[in-house]
Scaffold this motif. Structure first.
Motif, mmCIF file in Angstrom:
data_model
loop_
_atom_site.group_PDB
_atom_site.id
_atom_site.type_symbol
_atom_site.label_atom_id
_atom_site.label_comp_id
_atom_site.label_asym_id
_atom_site.label_seq_id
_atom_site.Cartn_x
_atom_site.Cartn_y
_atom_site.Cartn_z
ATOM 1 N N GLY A 79 4.570 7.338 11.325
ATOM 2 C CA GLY A 79 3.470 7.660 10.404
ATOM 3 C C GLY A 79 2.428 6.559 10.338
ATOM 4 N N ASP A 80 2.121 6.115 9.132
ATOM 5 C CA ASP A 80 1.116 5.083 8.926
ATOM 6 C C ASP A 80 1.677 4.052 7.941
ATOM 7 O OD1 ASP A 80 0.546 5.957 6.144
ATOM 8 O OD2 ASP A 80 -0.174 7.758 7.146
ATOM 9 N N PRO A 81 0.969 2.940 7.705
ATOM 10 C CA PRO A 81 1.557 1.876 6.877
ATOM 11 C C PRO A 81 2.023 2.347 5.496
ATOM 12 C CG PRO A 81 -0.400 1.061 7.979
ATOM 13 C CD PRO A 81 -0.330 2.537 8.281
ATOM 14 N N ALA A 82 1.249 3.196 4.832
ATOM 15 C CA ALA A 82 1.636 3.611 3.477
ATOM 16 C C ALA A 82 2.896 4.483 3.509
ATOM 17 C CB ALA A 82 0.479 4.355 2.797
ATOM 18 N N VAL A 83 3.022 5.320 4.527
ATOM 19 C CA VAL A 83 4.247 6.125 4.689
ATOM 20 C C VAL A 83 5.431 5.191 4.944
ATOM 21 C CG1 VAL A 83 5.428 7.759 6.234
ATOM 22 C CG2 VAL A 83 3.093 8.233 5.461
ATOM 23 N N ARG B 181 1.249 12.759 13.293
ATOM 24 C CA ARG B 181 1.799 11.436 13.643
ATOM 25 C C ARG B 181 3.298 11.467 13.952
ATOM 26 N NH1 ARG B 181 -1.094 9.903 8.606
ATOM 27 N NH2 ARG B 181 -3.089 10.679 9.238
ATOM 28 N N ALA C 99 0.842 -1.195 0.000
ATOM 29 C CA ALA C 99 0.000 0.000 0.000
ATOM 30 C C ALA C 99 0.878 1.247 0.000
ATOM 31 C CB ALA C 99 -0.884 -0.013 1.246
ATOM 32 N N VAL C 100 0.632 2.147 -0.928
ATOM 33 C CA VAL C 100 1.359 3.423 -0.951
ATOM 34 C C VAL C 100 0.366 4.536 -1.281
ATOM 35 C CG1 VAL C 100 3.453 2.271 -1.812
ATOM 36 C CG2 VAL C 100 1.970 3.460 -3.413
#
Ligand SMILES: Cc1cc2nc3c(=O)[nH]c(=O)nc-3n(C[C@H](O)[C@H](O)[C@H](O)COP(=O)(O)OP(=O)(O)OC[C@H]3O[C@@H](n4cnc5c(N)ncnc54)[C@H](O)[C@@H]3O)c2cc1C
Ligand code: FES
Ligand code: FES
Lengths: 161, 261
Positions: free
Chosen positions: B96-100, B179, A56-57
């Motif tokens: 941050g979050d998973p995509a970051v 975050r 996921a990006v």
């Protein structure tokens, strides 16, 4: 301009992009795959989440040129081959995991990435994983319930009930 | 964004030569740089993406037992693969979050040296070595104030070496909108003493809290953590005053000592 070639939802596509063309722009404007949304354009909201090589990006925070040679999957590639909704998409409908639907493509793509790595997440893990996906409508509870249902687990009662 | 070209070299040598061009800039995961470009706060003529350089990606253990992380390694990979240094893996897994985390890199974070970033605290508390294409820099010499580092123009972080401590923990008081850390404290206990590094608090960027290091080196317990440092020179903004941040420094240090494993 540079030529990029990538696989998007299983099809090989090519195009000419500028250095500063974002992956979202390439997907939405060149390929006309407008399911990927742009909510903030500042890496905060997650409406633009797609998968690049399975991860996921935020496609608003990646250049199209960097996806050259990559395998990209967007919300348009999520339905089953016969056009019916995938398990995650169907769960969003069944559990009312969307209202305006703007955040939904990113939510579904994030959910799919989570369930690939962690097929039976706890409710807390679902909430934690969605940290980068902002929804202004649902209050999140029904999104979490949809993802729990899509993972084949019991759907938690939520505070709002 | 202003216009620029993107190059994707596949070796450090090619990247270094591409960065020799006028107004060239390295692109790591882009999680900081792309937003900066969108605000037109940077105007490179060419971005040299480090994303296709396999030799600066990955986690391994060096001959001296240090954990070596390639400069182009994403936060997600460190979270998954740095199990030899659990406090560091946990820090990476909470950025941050998973995509970051799937895009952002350790090299980009250390090169940027945001005053509220997490990795600078880990590198300073661990006495890490920042390895570039041309030299090795001790963490104590590397961080030079908010957004300032010892890196020269066009220099690339290729690896970061972390001596693995006996015990360590990172405690982050998260600023929920960004975050990032409102205040984050990394405590690392080595055979020869304890190091404590603080991010998010000081106007001079990440720093070592030497009073706490001295106290904890003789008695590694939360009760030994000294009273909060002075709020002078601490960041004061809408999220918290300098005095509030100073208070948090002591609180987060205690929590980190209590959690250290
Ligand atoms: C929503 C969000 C939340 C975030 N939360 C946190 C958080 O909680 N904690 C935290 O620490 N960070 C956080 N970040 C920042 C994130 O960790 C970035 O990934 C990181 O700061 C920059 O790394 P990058 O690889 O993306 O670098 P880029 O954005 O590509 O580059 C940043 C700078 O470093 C330079 N650079 C990049 N790689 C190298 C290299 N190998 N050698 C030399 N120079 C290089 C670039 O030229 C540029 O000046 C957050 C970011 C976002 C968008
Ligand atoms: S549009 Fe990409 S994170 Fe909001
Ligand atoms: S359903 Fe409207 S933003 Fe999420």
């Amino acid at each position: 301009m540079t030529k990029v070639t990538m696989t998007v939802n299983g099809k090989t596509v090519s195009g000419e992009v500028k250095g500063n063309t974002l992956l979202t722009e390439f997907l939405r404007e060149d390929l006309r795959l407008t399911g990927t949304h742009v909510g903030c354009d500042t890496s905060q909201c997650g409406a633009c989440v797609v998968h690049v090589n399975g991860e996921a990006v935020k496609s608003c925070t990646m250049f199209a040129a960097e996806a050259d040679g990559a395998e990209v999957k967007t919300i348009e590639g999520m339905a089953n081959a016969d056009g019916s909704l995938s398990v995650i998409q169907q769960a969003f409908q069944d559990y009312h995991g969307l209202q305006c639907g703007f955040c939904t493509p990113g939510m579904v793509m994030s959910a799919a990435a989570l369930l690939k790595d962690n097929p039976k997440p706890t409710e807390a893990e679902v909430r934690d994983y969605l940290e980068g996906n902002i929804c202004r409508c649902t209050g999140y509870h029904n999104i979490v319930r949809a993802i729990m249902a899509a993972s084949g687990q019991d759907v938690p009662a939520v505070a709002a009930e | 964004m202003y216009s620029f070209d993107i190059q994707r070299p596949t070796s450090v040598a090619d990247a270094v030569s591409a960065l020799g061009a006028e107004e060239a800039q390295a692109l790591g995961g882009g999680q900081t740089l792309i937003p900066t470009l969108k605000q037109r706060l940077a105007s490179p003529s060419v971005l040299v993406s480090l994303g296709a350089i396999a030799e600066i990606k990955g986690v391994c253990t060096g001959d001296d037992g240090a954990l070596c992380i390639g400069g182009g390694t994403t936060h997600a990979t460190v979270a998954k693969e740095a199990s030899a240094y659990p406090a560091l893996a946990a820090l990476a897994g909470n950025i941050g979050d998973p995509a970051v985390r799937n895009r952002g890199t350790i090299g980009g974070s250390l090169a940027n040296n945001d005053p509220s970033a997490c990795y600078p605290a880990a590198a300073l508390a661990s006495g890490a070595t920042i390895v570039t294409n041309s030299r090795s820099i001790a963490a104590d010499d590397y961080f030079q104030g908010m957004f300032a580092t010892a890196l020269e123009e066009g220099e690339i972080i290729t690896e970061v070496r972390f001596p693995v401590p006996e015990k360590a923990a990172y405690m982050k008081f998260e600023q929920p909108a960004s975050r990032f850390a409102l205040v984050g404290v990394f405590v690392a206990k080595y055979a020869d003493g304890v190091r404590v590094a603080v991010t998010g608090a000081s106007e001079d960027g990440v720093f070592r809290w030497t009073d706490a290091e001295a106290a904890l080196s003789s008695n590694f317990s939360a009760d030994a953590v000294p009273a909060a440092p002075s709020g002078d020179g601490m960041i004061s903004d809408l999220h918290g005053s300098g005095a509030y941040r100073a208070h948090l420094v002591a609180v987060m240090t205690k929590r980190a000592v209590a959690a250290a494993s």
